[in-house]
Design an enzyme around this catalytic site. Structure first.
Site, PDB file in Angstrom:
ATOM      1  N   HIS A 117       0.809  -1.216   0.000  1.00  0.00           N
ATOM      2  CA  HIS A 117       0.000   0.000   0.000  1.00  0.00           C
ATOM      3  C   HIS A 117       0.843   1.267   0.000  1.00  0.00           C
ATOM      4  O   HIS A 117       0.403   2.318   0.456  1.00  0.00           O
ATOM      5  CB  HIS A 117      -0.950   0.008   1.207  1.00  0.00           C
TER       6      HIS A 117
ATOM      7  N   GLU B 238      -3.219 -13.461  -3.915  1.00  0.00           N
ATOM      8  CA  GLU B 238      -2.206 -12.428  -4.081  1.00  0.00           C
ATOM      9  C   GLU B 238      -1.006 -12.634  -3.151  1.00  0.00           C
ATOM     10  O   GLU B 238      -0.787 -11.855  -2.225  1.00  0.00           O
ATOM     11  CB  GLU B 238      -2.811 -11.040  -3.862  1.00  0.00           C
TER      12      GLU B 238
ATOM     13  N   GLU C  92      -2.993  -6.593  -9.662  1.00  0.00           N
ATOM     14  CA  GLU C  92      -1.652  -6.301  -9.156  1.00  0.00           C
ATOM     15  C   GLU C  92      -0.666  -7.234  -9.846  1.00  0.00           C
ATOM     16  O   GLU C  92      -0.895  -8.440  -9.924  1.00  0.00           O
ATOM     17  CB  GLU C  92      -1.605  -6.462  -7.635  1.00  0.00           C
TER      18      GLU C  92
END
Length: 404
Positions: free
Chosen positions: A235, A361, A265
């Site tokens: 982040h 992820e 991503e």
């Protein structure tokens, strides 16, 4: 003539025509029916919801607080959004049900409007993970509840299983994320700043969303594009750092459609990838593919986590894992919402079931000074079905496509 004695504490402001909402009226009515079943199970008579995600989920209205309280009051026969006067008629237009506007001519008019709908001396359900201590004190002072029940976990459980209409919207969001991903890949150049590349992805997604959803509100779509050391956290904000040859890059696109979050991503490299970095990248891709193969109904989040942990441990990489391996999707964002009961972590025992939507992820972060230093992350979105899972992410992962 309006005077200090006649100014209303709250009022209805049905300005214009009702807007086209992201879902049908019957969809919202079904959600409210589910909430009323939760109230019945919890022994509550009225719900006072205060979070952005629950108010949007049950009514269609996504508020912008700016320090003001908002609510959705649900009784046995009414569902009423309570909003601040600064929003004028927009909350009514964007709500599937009723709306009341409270004024700021007298402090705590929000709670007076809530009491007007909910009444006093009742068994009240709240979101314990959202209602602040200050607002809880005001709720108790104004409503004098007989009993207060926390239904945050129960409402999260309802939101975690997506309706067919929600799944269609999430598929559209995943497609928008892919659009942003390809735009970012085209914008990557040696010497380009992170912010310039990020803007290309964001602009492409916003244009695509506007074309695909002409009746929607457009806000909150964003990109985190990171390079070099800035890839170490998932982040990390975008910076003005210029891309250098051999940099590890992290592409992260986040289209927002009517409060619904999706994401893409990917790990990339600028120009070339060294051998040590390639080995880490390929290991993370291997964990990603393993994780995708494990997502199916009947398996728990913890089980999936342990198997990916074992994959990394065999390669002496588990110590570089950054966080859990995936999470739920729906009405959520980086500043509101989170379906924490559906995350791929050791401490989450939720069993996957059809209708759930979850990411895969895995991320490895290799510290500076070690071979292959940087952050590596791949992210796909999967819809759990009756027999397996549907991967709705289209942008390719891995070195064959992403050494740019």
């Amino acid at each position: 003539m309006l005077t200090s004695a006649t100014r209303p504490q709250f009022h209805s402001f049905e300005n214009g025509e009702k807007a086209v909402l992201p879902f049908s009226q019957s969809e919202y009515e079904a959600r409210i029916a589910g909430l009323r079943r939760i109230l019945e199970v919890e022994g509550a008579e009225v719900a006072v919801l205060t979070s952005m995600h629950n108010i949007a989920y049950y009514s269609g209205f996504l508020y912008c607080a700016f320090g003001r309280p908002y609510g959705l009051v649900v009784t046995a026969d009414r569902a009423v959004a309570i909003s601040a006067g600064i929003d004028a008629g927009q909350p009514w237009r964007r709500s599937a049900f009723e709306a009341i506007t409270y004024t700021d001519w007298e402090r705590d008019n929000f709670w007076r409007a809530v009491v007007h709908v909910a009444g006093k001396d009742r068994r009240v359900a709240i979101e314990g993970d959202h209602l602040t201590l200050m607002q809880r004190g005001l709720m108790e002072a104004f409503m004098a509840p007989v009993e207060v029940r926390d239904i945050a976990a129960a409402t999260m459980g309802q939101r975690m299983v997506k309706s067919p209409a929600e799944r269609d919207l999430i598929r559209a969001g995943a497609k928008a994320a892919d659009v942003g991903g390809y735009a970012i890949r085209e914008a990557i150049r040696i010497g380009a700043r992170e912010i310039d590349v990020a803007m290309a992805g964001r602009d492409a997604m916003e244009a695509h969303i506007a074309d695909t959803f002409p009746d929607a509100e457009y806000r909150d779509t964003w990109v985190w594009f990171q390079s070099g050391l800035n890839t170490d956290g998932a982040h990390n904000p975008v910076t003005g750092r210029a891309i250098e040859r051999g940099d590890v890059l992290s592409l992260n696109t986040f289209p927002m459609i009517s409060g619904y979050y999706t994401a893409l991503e990917r790990t990339l490299f600028a120009g070339e990838v060294d051998a040590a970095s390639l080995a880490i990248w390929e290991a993370n891709v291997g964990a990603h593919e393993l994780g995708i193969s494990l997502i199916r109904p009947g398996v728990s989040c913890a089980e999936i986590t342990h198997q990916i942990n074992a994959f990394f441990a065999e390669r002496d990489l588990l110590q570089y894992r950054s966080f859990g391996y995936g999470h739920s999707f729906g009405v959520l964002s980086h500043y509101y919402g989170r379906e924490a009961g559906l995350e791929l972590r050791e401490d989450i025992d939720t069993v996957l079931e059809p209708g759930m939507v979850i990411s895969m992820e895995p991320m490895l972060t290799i510290p500076e000074g070690l071979p292959g230093a940087g952050g590596y992350r791949e992210h796909d979105i999967l819809i759990v079905g009756d027999d397996g899972a549907e991967n709705i992410t289209g942008y390719p992962y891995g070195p064959d496509f992403n050494v740019v």
